[in-house]
Scaffold this active site. Sequence first.
Site, PDB file in Angstrom:
ATOM      1  CG  ASP A  31      -6.861  -1.216  -1.843  1.00 59.67           C
ATOM      2  OD1 ASP A  31      -7.191  -2.414  -1.922  1.00 59.67           O
ATOM      3  OD2 ASP A  31      -5.922  -0.810  -1.134  1.00 59.67           O
TER       4      ASP A  31
ATOM      5  CG  ASP B 145      -1.972  -1.063   1.197  1.00 58.58           C
ATOM      6  OD1 ASP B 145      -2.346  -1.469   0.079  1.00 58.58           O
ATOM      7  OD2 ASP B 145      -2.422  -1.498   2.272  1.00 58.58           O
TER       8      ASP B 145
END
Length: 233
Positions: free
Chosen positions: A204, A191
């Site tokens: 995402d 991330d």
Amino acid sequence: MRLPQAVRFGQLLTQEMRGGARGFSGHAWSVEMTFAWESGEDASEGADSLRESWFGISIRTEAMMMRLERGSSRLYGMMLMLAAVVLLADQLTKLWAVSALSDSERVAVIPPLIHFRLLYNAGAAFSIGTEATWVFTLVAAAAVVGILYTARRLASAGWALVLGALLGGAASHLGDRLFRKPGLARGHVVDFIDYGPFVGNVADIAIACGCVALVLLSLRGVQLAKVPGEESA
């Protein structure tokens, strides 16, 4: 041996098989076969006289099948192409983040809303379930298989885009879980897009957009499965 009535079974069955190969219409089908014949000389007995026999056979078969409408190859290809774009974009941006960002670095992008910050996530959103990484691996794998199976009934361009976004995001997350450290099925997702409350990635974003679009299509009543006699949307 003479056949006073033509055997219709072969022709009808061939037509049904050809129709099924084009798309499995899913309708009930029936085949009626009626044929009769008269036997000629009985060679085994060596008899000179003809013994006349008349056999009548009538067979009717009805099979009800669940509707299994397969979407057109164009829509299925559209879904796969979008999924490939999402997967490629996600993995390339993760590759950049790993090589360009340090663990403690925080780069302002749209301050104060968005920053770049490298994070390895063993769990789900908001780092939930960090001790059960293998569970998220199974979830991602199930999502990929489920989407590919559902897409067989694809009949709408809107649904092709929705499933493509979801498939690409799920496949990219599955790749992280399988091939990144610390090991198989225990990999940590990369991330790097810091929104403040949570940190995410391109996959995402695709999954979030796909979920929103899924809700909108459902509310509008756009059908996922092809309805016989209707054209794809």
